[in-house]
Enzyme design. Structure first.
Site, short mmCIF file in Angstrom:
data_model
loop_
_atom_site.label_atom_id
_atom_site.label_comp_id
_atom_site.label_asym_id
_atom_site.label_seq_id
_atom_site.Cartn_x
_atom_site.Cartn_y
_atom_site.Cartn_z
N GLY A 1 7.77 5.85 7.33
CA GLY A 1 6.43 7.17 7.22
C GLY A 1 6.28 7.89 9.52
O GLY A 1 7.91 7.02 9.77
N GLU B 1 10.73 2.22 10.84
CA GLU B 1 11.74 3.38 9.64
C GLU B 1 10.47 4.44 10.27
O GLU B 1 10.00 5.10 9.42
CB GLU B 1 12.24 3.14 8.90
CG GLU B 1 12.44 1.83 8.67
CD GLU B 1 13.41 1.91 9.12
OE1 GLU B 1 14.16 2.89 9.70
OE2 GLU B 1 14.22 0.73 9.40
N VAL C 1 1.43 7.42 13.08
CA VAL C 1 0.91 5.89 12.22
C VAL C 1 2.07 4.81 13.18
O VAL C 1 1.56 3.95 12.89
CB VAL C 1 0.79 6.40 11.26
CG1 VAL C 1 0.84 4.98 10.48
CG2 VAL C 1 0.19 7.10 10.62
N CYS D 1 13.33 12.13 5.71
CA CYS D 1 13.49 11.60 7.03
C CYS D 1 14.93 12.05 7.29
O CYS D 1 15.43 11.86 9.08
CB CYS D 1 13.16 10.32 7.07
SG CYS D 1 14.02 9.24 5.86
N LYS E 1 1.24 -1.32 0.21
CA LYS E 1 0.51 0.28 -0.14
C LYS E 1 0.92 1.45 -0.29
O LYS E 1 1.03 1.70 0.96
CB LYS E 1 -1.05 -0.03 1.26
CG LYS E 1 -2.16 1.47 1.15
CD LYS E 1 -2.58 1.68 1.90
CE LYS E 1 -1.55 3.34 2.74
NZ LYS E 1 -1.80 4.58 1.37
P1 NAD Z 1 2.18 9.29 7.13
O1 NAD Z 1 3.26 7.95 8.44
O2 NAD Z 1 1.54 9.44 7.41
O3 NAD Z 1 2.01 7.85 6.13
C1 NAD Z 1 3.61 6.98 5.72
C2 NAD Z 1 1.93 5.55 5.55
O4 NAD Z 1 1.16 5.25 6.26
C3 NAD Z 1 1.65 6.38 4.56
O5 NAD Z 1 0.98 5.04 2.98
C4 NAD Z 1 -0.71 6.39 5.09
O6 NAD Z 1 -1.32 6.06 3.77
C5 NAD Z 1 -0.40 5.50 6.19
N1 NAD Z 1 -0.98 5.35 7.22
C6 NAD Z 1 -1.82 6.46 7.60
N2 NAD Z 1 -2.47 5.80 8.79
C7 NAD Z 1 -2.63 4.62 8.46
C8 NAD Z 1 -2.94 3.85 9.57
N3 NAD Z 1 -3.70 3.92 10.57
N4 NAD Z 1 -2.24 2.40 9.84
C9 NAD Z 1 -1.23 2.15 8.56
N5 NAD Z 1 -1.35 2.89 7.67
C10 NAD Z 1 -1.27 4.54 7.44
O7 NAD Z 1 3.72 9.36 6.91
P2 NAD Z 1 4.31 10.63 5.84
O8 NAD Z 1 3.36 11.62 5.55
O9 NAD Z 1 4.13 9.44 4.18
O10 NAD Z 1 5.73 10.66 5.22
C11 NAD Z 1 6.86 11.56 6.37
C12 NAD Z 1 6.99 10.42 7.66
O11 NAD Z 1 8.19 9.92 7.48
C13 NAD Z 1 8.20 11.82 8.53
O12 NAD Z 1 7.42 11.83 9.73
C14 NAD Z 1 9.48 11.21 8.09
O13 NAD Z 1 10.39 11.56 8.78
C15 NAD Z 1 9.27 9.59 8.09
N6 NAD Z 1 10.03 8.62 7.29
C16 NAD Z 1 10.71 8.27 7.58
C17 NAD Z 1 11.31 7.45 7.00
C18 NAD Z 1 13.00 6.61 7.87
O14 NAD Z 1 13.46 6.26 6.94
N7 NAD Z 1 13.03 6.64 9.07
C19 NAD Z 1 11.35 7.91 5.71
C20 NAD Z 1 11.54 8.00 4.97
C21 NAD Z 1 10.02 9.36 5.78
#
Ligand code: NAD
Length: 503
Positions: A235, A257, A239, A291, A175
């Protein structure tokens, strides 16, 4: 009318049940509609999981080197389509073309690395404590994986997860983020084509399934589905915690991550020009939406004024615009809501005691920028480590500059957040460099390099609330996607009892 895209379930491109779609638009030009992507339902996830479960029984028996052949072709196809993938990625999420090419290259590197792992996936042997007995251990696949990814690395991050998972013999329900469905579609299309080419008449439907849709519906169902054995998520920390809670109820293996609040330290003996280039790249590359972005700069007091002045001058010259246009340095924020969050943090920063806004701090909407979610590169000076803009992830083009008077103080400031992903120190003093490497609490530390720039064959991940201890990339990720199976072979011809007959 914009093109309607489909899910891939059980080897077929299918419309979502319920027939609803989500618009995908260009964040640099909101009038540009890229396509309509499925707003899938729980039913779609359930069908995909059933397909992946059935496919697992066949895919796990395909020899790992043959699975590697699939990934080799995937890498080749990505290479052939690299510019096209990058162009469309820039169009859907905004970062500049050079960076989306880098994002795609990371996927290619990961494909070739994983392909070669098909001929390794080493097990371990140990001597038996009994005579005429052999002890072996093997890696075995786990089952069906659920993969949930963010929008900021729409190609690299899914490949970090899917390729190692597939090479190990697992099957997948993927997803992607709602904001970057097109890159995900292309990736899955390529994987499916390669499966057909390599397996021919033995093609196994359901090894990879793509289900677009909302996190609150599709992500939740993946997290609580009884037939999903493992989840890999990248993400936000909020979440990630939710997924861990839901998936933990059925003891799924979960890799998280999450967020970061990364800092670059610049000591007084550093090469200042190099450090300046690094912080510009780390803070404003990908519009600060990495990130690993540099969101704090910890500057030694002896060079503070001079460095800050140069930084403001250089950051003020960065050119904003559509990332597929030549000469553009910084693209838009990915969405209206992301830009709003950035602006809210800027208001918090302005109200925080003694932080000085020295650059930006507002929307950029002149001329062609009017149609997109642009925000001016922003710098706060004289920030104190305890301020919110120094501790919380902003995920935008905002840099907090903090003064330090020693290495020990600088490292303490750097460690003063709940996150621990990336970090960097600029110094020409070898002792300070090694001390910093030892004392910084982060999954990644760069010496004389920006906080961004991970390589695909090295472990990637963070400590504290950046994750739950797993790593992506490199050799470490193969531990996440396999179980160890211990095997004892007794060729003594009699019943030998360990711990009893021999002691
Ligand atoms: P997000 O957490 O809003 O969304 C990430 C994914 O989770 C999306 O596909 C979203 O649809 C899904 N999601 C949302 N609610 C959910 C739920 N209740 N259950 C399961 N899935 C759900 O994050 P974003 O805005 O897409 O990305 C930004 C974040 O990601 C930042 O915090 C960033 O630091 C982090 N990030 C971390 C890394 C890493 O490797 N540590 C890399 C890239 C981004």
């Amino acid at each position: 009318m914009a093109e309607k895209y489909k899910n891939l379930i059980n080897g077929k491109w299918v419309e979502p049940t319920g027939g609803k779609y989500i618009e995908n638009r260009n964040p640099a030009n909101w009038d540009d509609v890229i396509g309509l992507y499925p707003a899938s339902t729980v039913e779609d996830v359930d069908t995909a999981v059933a397909a992946a479960k059935a496919a697992f029984e066949k895919w796990r028996l395909v020899p790992a080197p043959k699975r590697g052949d699939v990934l080799k072709i995937v890498g080749d196809k990505m290479l052939t389509r690299k510019d096209e993938i990058a162009f469309e990625m820039t169009r859907e999420m905004g970062k500049v073309f050079a960076e989306t090419k880098g994002d795609t290259q990371e996927g290619i590197d990961t494909a070739y690395y994983a392909a070669s792992e098909g001929r390794r996936l080493f097990g371990l042997n140990a001597p038996s404590e009994l005579p005429n007995k052999m002890n072996l251990s093997f890696r075995v696949p786990i089952g069906v994986g659920g993969f949930i990814t963010p929008w900021n690395f729409p190609m690299a991050i899914p490949t970090w997860k899917l390729f190692p998972a597939l090479i190990c013999g697992n099957t997948a329900v993927f997803k992607p983020a709602e904001l970057t469905p097109k890159t995900a579609h292309t990736l899955v299309e390529i994987i499916d084509e390669a499966m057909h080419e390599v397996l021919g008449r033995d093609y196994i439907p359901g090894v990879i399934n793509l289900v677009h849709g909302k996190g609150s519906i599709i992500g939740e169902r993946i997290s609580n589905h009884p037939d999903i054995d493992l989840i890999s998520f990248t993400g936000s920390t909020a979440v990630g915690k939710r997924i861990n809670e839901v998936a933990g109820a059925s003891l799924k293996r979960v890799s998280l991550e999450l967020g970061g609040k990364n800092a670059q330290i610049v000591m007084d003996d550093a090469n200042q020009e190099l450090a300046l280039e690094a912080v510009l790249w780390g803070a404003f590359g990908t519009t600060g939406q990495r990130c690993t972005a540099t969101s704090r700069l910890i500057l030694h007091e002896k060079i503070y004024d001079e460095f800050l002045e140069k930084l403001i001058a250089r950051a003020g010259k960065l050119k904003l615009g559509y990332g597929n246009d030549k000469g553009v340095d910084v693209g838009p924020c990915v969405s209206e809501s992301q830009r709003k969050t950035v602006d809210e943090y800027v208001q918090i920063g302005k109200n925080e005691d003694k932080a000085k806004l020295v650059l930006g701090g507002e929307f950029a909407s002149d001329g062609t920028l009017k149609g997109g979610w642009f925000y001016k590169p922003t710098i706060f000076a004289d920030v104190k480590p305890e301020m919110r803009i120094a501790k919380e992830e902003i995920f935008g083009p905002v840099l907090a500059v903090i003064k330090t008077n020693s290495l020990e103080d600088a490292v303490n400031i750097l460690n003063n957040t709940k996150y621990g992903l990336s970090s960097s120190i600029f110094t020409n003093n070898v002792n300070d460099a090694f001390r910093a490497v030892r004392d910084i609490r982060a999954g990644i530390t760069y010496v004389n390099g920006a906080t961004i720039g991970a390589e695909a064959h090295m472990p990637f991940g963070g400590v504290k609330e950046t994750g739950n201890g797993h790593r992506e990339g490199g050799w470490t990720v193969y531990d996440f996607y396999t179980e160890w199976k211990a095997v004892y072979i007794d060729y003594s011809g009699k019943l030998q009892r360990a711990q009893i007959d021999n002691y």
